[in-house]
Scaffold this motif. Structure first.
Motif, PDB file in Angstrom:
ATOM      1  N   THR A 125       0.880  -1.339   0.071  1.00  0.00           N
ATOM      2  CA  THR A 125       0.098   0.055  -0.253  1.00  0.00           C
ATOM      3  C   THR A 125       0.837   1.173  -0.051  1.00  0.00           C
ATOM      4  OG1 THR A 125      -0.128   0.062   2.516  1.00  0.00           O
ATOM      5  CG2 THR A 125      -1.884  -1.382   1.215  1.00  0.00           C
ATOM      6  N   HIS A 126       0.231   2.325  -0.444  1.00  0.00           N
ATOM      7  CA  HIS A 126       1.083   3.841  -0.530  1.00  0.00           C
ATOM      8  C   HIS A 126      -0.039   4.621  -0.346  1.00  0.00           C
ATOM      9  CE1 HIS A 126      -0.280   4.598  -4.781  1.00  0.00           C
ATOM     10  NE2 HIS A 126      -0.331   3.245  -4.848  1.00  0.00           N
ATOM     11  N   PRO A 127       0.196   5.863   0.055  1.00  0.00           N
ATOM     12  CA  PRO A 127      -0.473   7.145  -0.064  1.00  0.00           C
ATOM     13  C   PRO A 127      -1.215   7.453  -1.397  1.00  0.00           C
ATOM     14  CG  PRO A 127       1.412   7.456   1.264  1.00  0.00           C
ATOM     15  CD  PRO A 127       1.823   6.140   0.463  1.00  0.00           C
ATOM     16  N   ALA A 128      -2.476   7.524  -1.153  1.00  0.00           N
ATOM     17  CA  ALA A 128      -3.070   7.790  -2.584  1.00  0.00           C
ATOM     18  C   ALA A 128      -2.597   9.058  -3.202  1.00  0.00           C
ATOM     19  CB  ALA A 128      -4.684   8.280  -2.283  1.00  0.00           C
ATOM     20  N   ALA A 129      -1.858   9.922  -2.600  1.00  0.00           N
ATOM     21  CA  ALA A 129      -1.335  11.205  -3.370  1.00  0.00           C
ATOM     22  C   ALA A 129       0.083  10.936  -4.081  1.00  0.00           C
ATOM     23  CB  ALA A 129      -1.222  12.265  -2.356  1.00  0.00           C
ATOM     24  N   TRP A 130       0.513   9.672  -3.745  1.00  0.00           N
ATOM     25  CA  TRP A 130       1.858   9.295  -4.593  1.00  0.00           C
ATOM     26  C   TRP A 130       1.421   9.282  -5.972  1.00  0.00           C
ATOM     27  CZ3 TRP A 130       5.334   5.318  -1.935  1.00  0.00           C
ATOM     28  CH2 TRP A 130       5.694   5.856  -0.774  1.00  0.00           C
ATOM     29  N   ARG A 138       5.488   5.635  -6.788  1.00  0.00           N
ATOM     30  CA  ARG A 138       4.958   4.125  -6.947  1.00  0.00           C
ATOM     31  C   ARG A 138       6.021   3.212  -7.703  1.00  0.00           C
ATOM     32  NH1 ARG A 138       0.559   7.149  -8.643  1.00  0.00           N
ATOM     33  NH2 ARG A 138       0.811   6.290 -10.773  1.00  0.00           N
ATOM     34  N   ALA A 170      -3.626   2.101  -3.503  1.00  0.00           N
ATOM     35  CA  ALA A 170      -3.510   3.523  -2.816  1.00  0.00           C
ATOM     36  C   ALA A 170      -4.522   3.476  -1.711  1.00  0.00           C
ATOM     37  CB  ALA A 170      -3.916   4.628  -3.726  1.00  0.00           C
ATOM     38  N   GLU A 171      -4.266   4.040  -0.581  1.00  0.00           N
ATOM     39  CA  GLU A 171      -4.652   4.138   0.502  1.00  0.00           C
ATOM     40  C   GLU A 171      -5.064   5.759   0.885  1.00  0.00           C
ATOM     41  OE1 GLU A 171      -4.239   1.708   3.967  1.00  0.00           O
ATOM     42  OE2 GLU A 171      -3.363   0.096   2.894  1.00  0.00           O
ATOM     43  N   PRO A 172      -6.081   5.923   1.421  1.00  0.00           N
ATOM     44  CA  PRO A 172      -6.209   7.544   1.973  1.00  0.00           C
ATOM     45  C   PRO A 172      -5.643   7.881   3.038  1.00  0.00           C
ATOM     46  CG  PRO A 172      -8.284   6.238   2.255  1.00  0.00           C
ATOM     47  CD  PRO A 172      -7.254   5.262   1.631  1.00  0.00           C
TER      48      PRO A 172
END
Length: 69
Positions: free
Chosen positions: A38-43, A48, A67-69
């Protein structure tokens, strides 16, 4: 920097992922066949891609990125 050594972020992430993979192998007695990270959605694409490259450096299969919020 880590002490007096300059390290790329992918090297640091790969080190953590390698440790997680080692522990998963110890517990499950098999190597991970699939990996989800998972990674921040804003990346953006660059971050990525760095995450995927770190997984490859750790010897893991190509990860599914979520993506995670």
């Amino acid at each position: 920097y880590l002490g007096d050594r300059e390290l790329r972020s992918t090297e640091l992430i790969a080190t953590v992922l390698r440790r997680v993979a080692t522990e998963a192998q110890r517990v499950a007695n098999t190597t991970p066949a699939h990996v989800t990270l998972t990674h921040p959605a804003a990346w953006g694409a660059q971050r990525r891609d760095a995450l995927s490259r770190a997984a490859a450096q750790a010897g893991l299969p190509a990860p599914m990125l979520v993506a995670e919020p």
